[in-house]
Scaffold this motif. Sequence first.
Motif, mmCIF file in Angstrom:
data_model
loop_
_atom_site.group_PDB
_atom_site.id
_atom_site.type_symbol
_atom_site.label_atom_id
_atom_site.label_comp_id
_atom_site.label_asym_id
_atom_site.label_seq_id
_atom_site.Cartn_x
_atom_site.Cartn_y
_atom_site.Cartn_z
ATOM 1 N N TRP A 97 49.130 -43.018 -34.837
ATOM 2 C CA TRP A 97 49.146 -43.141 -36.289
ATOM 3 C C TRP A 97 48.783 -44.555 -36.742
ATOM 4 O O TRP A 97 48.008 -44.730 -37.681
ATOM 5 N N GLY A 98 49.350 -45.569 -36.098
ATOM 6 C CA GLY A 98 49.037 -46.942 -36.463
ATOM 7 C C GLY A 98 47.575 -47.259 -36.245
ATOM 8 O O GLY A 98 46.930 -47.896 -37.078
ATOM 9 N N ALA A 99 47.037 -46.821 -35.114
ATOM 10 C CA ALA A 99 45.625 -47.045 -34.824
ATOM 11 C C ALA A 99 44.748 -46.360 -35.860
ATOM 12 O O ALA A 99 43.743 -46.913 -36.313
ATOM 13 N N ALA A 100 45.117 -45.138 -36.241
ATOM 14 C CA ALA A 100 44.333 -44.406 -37.225
ATOM 15 C C ALA A 100 44.365 -45.090 -38.581
ATOM 16 O O ALA A 100 43.372 -45.090 -39.316
ATOM 17 N N ARG A 101 45.484 -45.700 -38.945
ATOM 18 C CA ARG A 101 45.560 -46.438 -40.209
ATOM 19 C C ARG A 101 44.556 -47.594 -40.193
ATOM 20 O O ARG A 101 43.845 -47.829 -41.177
ATOM 21 N N ALA A 102 44.497 -48.336 -39.078
ATOM 22 C CA ALA A 102 43.534 -49.434 -38.971
ATOM 23 C C ALA A 102 42.103 -48.900 -39.003
ATOM 24 O O ALA A 102 41.229 -49.481 -39.659
ATOM 25 N N TRP A 103 41.855 -47.805 -38.282
ATOM 26 C CA TRP A 103 40.527 -47.177 -38.288
ATOM 27 C C TRP A 103 40.124 -46.814 -39.711
ATOM 28 O O TRP A 103 39.006 -47.126 -40.145
#
Length: 278
Positions: A97-103
Amino acid sequence: MKPIITASELVSESAGARPPVLLDVRWQLGGPPGLPAYEAGHIPGAVYVDLDAELAGPPGSGGRHPLPDVAAFGAAMRRAGVSADTPVVVYDGGLGWGAARAWWLLRWSGHADVRVLDGGLAAWTAEGHALSQETPLPRPGDFAPKPGALGLLDADEAAALARSGLLLDARAGERYRGEVEPIDPVAGHIPGAVSAPTTENVDEEGRFLPAETLAARFSALGARADGAVGVYCGSGVSAAHQVLALEIAGFPAALYAGSWSEWSHDPSRPVATGPDPA
């Protein structure tokens, strides 16, 4: 270009002529903080990015994780070494989820080459790749955000889409139905929204299901190639992961960034409960 990358592909690209900038976005709702985990071991060369401080604005009427100030976000990305013409790979240590927010933020603000490490740090270590405790000092990048490259919804637009198109609720089913609400002041969902827990987009190891499987799932939920799709969650984090899954499946989708944490704080907005959208 696929929005995800495997650990073996990352190894190959990191040794190539255009190695990606690596961002470690470890974050969990309610903690613990991601920095100590980063310091204990991260993919070599990765720079830690704090989701709460750098990928979100202060919590308030706009939700628990409103979009960050664009200028501040750009400065944070430049400090991390992000340039407009440099590939970026983001990862986290858990659900993605955190990675997707940055993406999502990088893509929304105009960066064309951003991918998420499929399976996150667990996929990296499962293949036997080493971790590092060395904190890199990246050369400052030149990335200048130009918002608008991906769809973004406000509360009124999300409500309208729930009536005229497809609005997906990425939270757990029990929160959608209003049976429990551990965080926000009101339980339930936006009237007309369809329950679509983001956890059902990945396998037991946290890797995304095949594109054709995701396409079948979203089609069954009502997604159409020529139809508008939007996503919300609790605070606009796991919904970014759902937008990523939809992109893998071939369905462009808009993010309601304020999500339920914004919607539920306004007593004038309607709330639905139970398993049915209405």
